[in-house]
Write an enzyme that holds these catalytic residues in place. Structure first.
Site, PDB file in Angstrom:
ATOM      1  CG  HIS A  98      -0.120  -0.044   2.517  1.00 17.36           C
ATOM      2  ND1 HIS A  98       0.555   1.037   3.029  1.00 17.36           N
ATOM      3  CD2 HIS A  98       0.115  -1.075   3.367  1.00 17.36           C
ATOM      4  CE1 HIS A  98       1.167   0.699   4.146  1.00 17.36           C
ATOM      5  NE2 HIS A  98       0.915  -0.589   4.365  1.00 17.36           N
TER       6      HIS A  98
ATOM      7  CD  GLU B  37       1.859  -6.050   7.824  1.00 17.84           C
ATOM      8  OE1 GLU B  37       1.840  -7.257   7.489  1.00 17.84           O
ATOM      9  OE2 GLU B  37       2.743  -5.243   7.460  1.00 17.84           O
TER      10      GLU B  37
END
Length: 217
Positions: free
Chosen positions: A10, A83
């Site tokens: 990201h 994550e």
């Protein structure tokens, strides 16, 4: 089966300037991170993809959104792409942790599996859910291409798992994935191949129609 996965970390977040472990904390993108997302959208429009998938954390979904819009697709959110949770390290810098417990940081730097931070998600568990999500995307898009937006640590662990490398060495084998850059893998029935690493979206992508490498290459 020969599916190509375009793995993207990201865009930059507010914690990157201080090098804090974001983990499962939902940290916002910076203006630079939003610009990286826009660049990914432009790159994806040229490269092409059959699907766009992302972690449920907002920094990944927002990074994936311009690419999905450019391709006329929806972002498919996969929980397995979230994550890694860093437990004791969540929201902290290495320097802060080293000041409190230098031995814990030394163990982590030596082997991120056996020396994982207290309270963090086991590396093997993160690898299992990440590779399961990636392989499922590959099965659903056999002989196609999927753009996947996720996270620095999770993707490095998944790469080690898919390529048969020691999970605890992910920080040594793949020191970092750059924000907004593309790492391409090819998942075949016979295994996984790494085709490129950390390719900036400011480069011209290969043609979407390019096929798998010939046998023996």
């Amino acid at each position: 089966m020969t599916a190509r996965l375009l793995l993207v970390r990201h865009g930059e977040t507010a914690w990157h300037a201080e090098n804090r472990y974001a983990g499962v904390t939902d940290v916002a993108l910076t203006p630079r991170g939003l610009a990286q997302a826009a660049d990914l959208g432009t790159w994806a429009a040229r490269r092409g993809a059959d699907a766009v998938a992302a972690s449920p954390l907002s920094r990944a979904r927002l990074t994936a959104a311009p690419a999905a819009a450019a391709l006329g697709l929806d972002v498919v959110v996969r929980e397995g792409l979230r994550e890694v949770g860093f437990g004791w390290g969540e929201g902290r810098t290495v320097e802060e942790m080293a000041a409190e417990d230098p031995e814990a940081v030394r163990r982590f730097r030596e082997d991120a599996d056996s020396g994982a931070f207290p309270g963090s998600e086991p590396v093997a568990d993160a690898a299992a859910r990440a590779t399961a999500a990636l392989r499922d995307l590959a099965r659903r898009h056999r002989d196609g291409t999927v753009l996947v937006v996720a996270h620095n640590t999770l993707l490095r662990i998944a790469l080690c798992d898919l390529l048969g490398l020691p999970l605890g060495r992910y920080r040594h084998v793949f020191p970092r994935l750059d924000n907004g850059a593309v790492t391409e893998i090819e998942i075949r029935d016979t295994g996984t191949a790494l085709r490129s690493l950390n390719v900036p979206t400011t480069t011209t992508p290969p043609a979407a129609s390019s096929g798998p490498a010939p046998a023996g290459d």
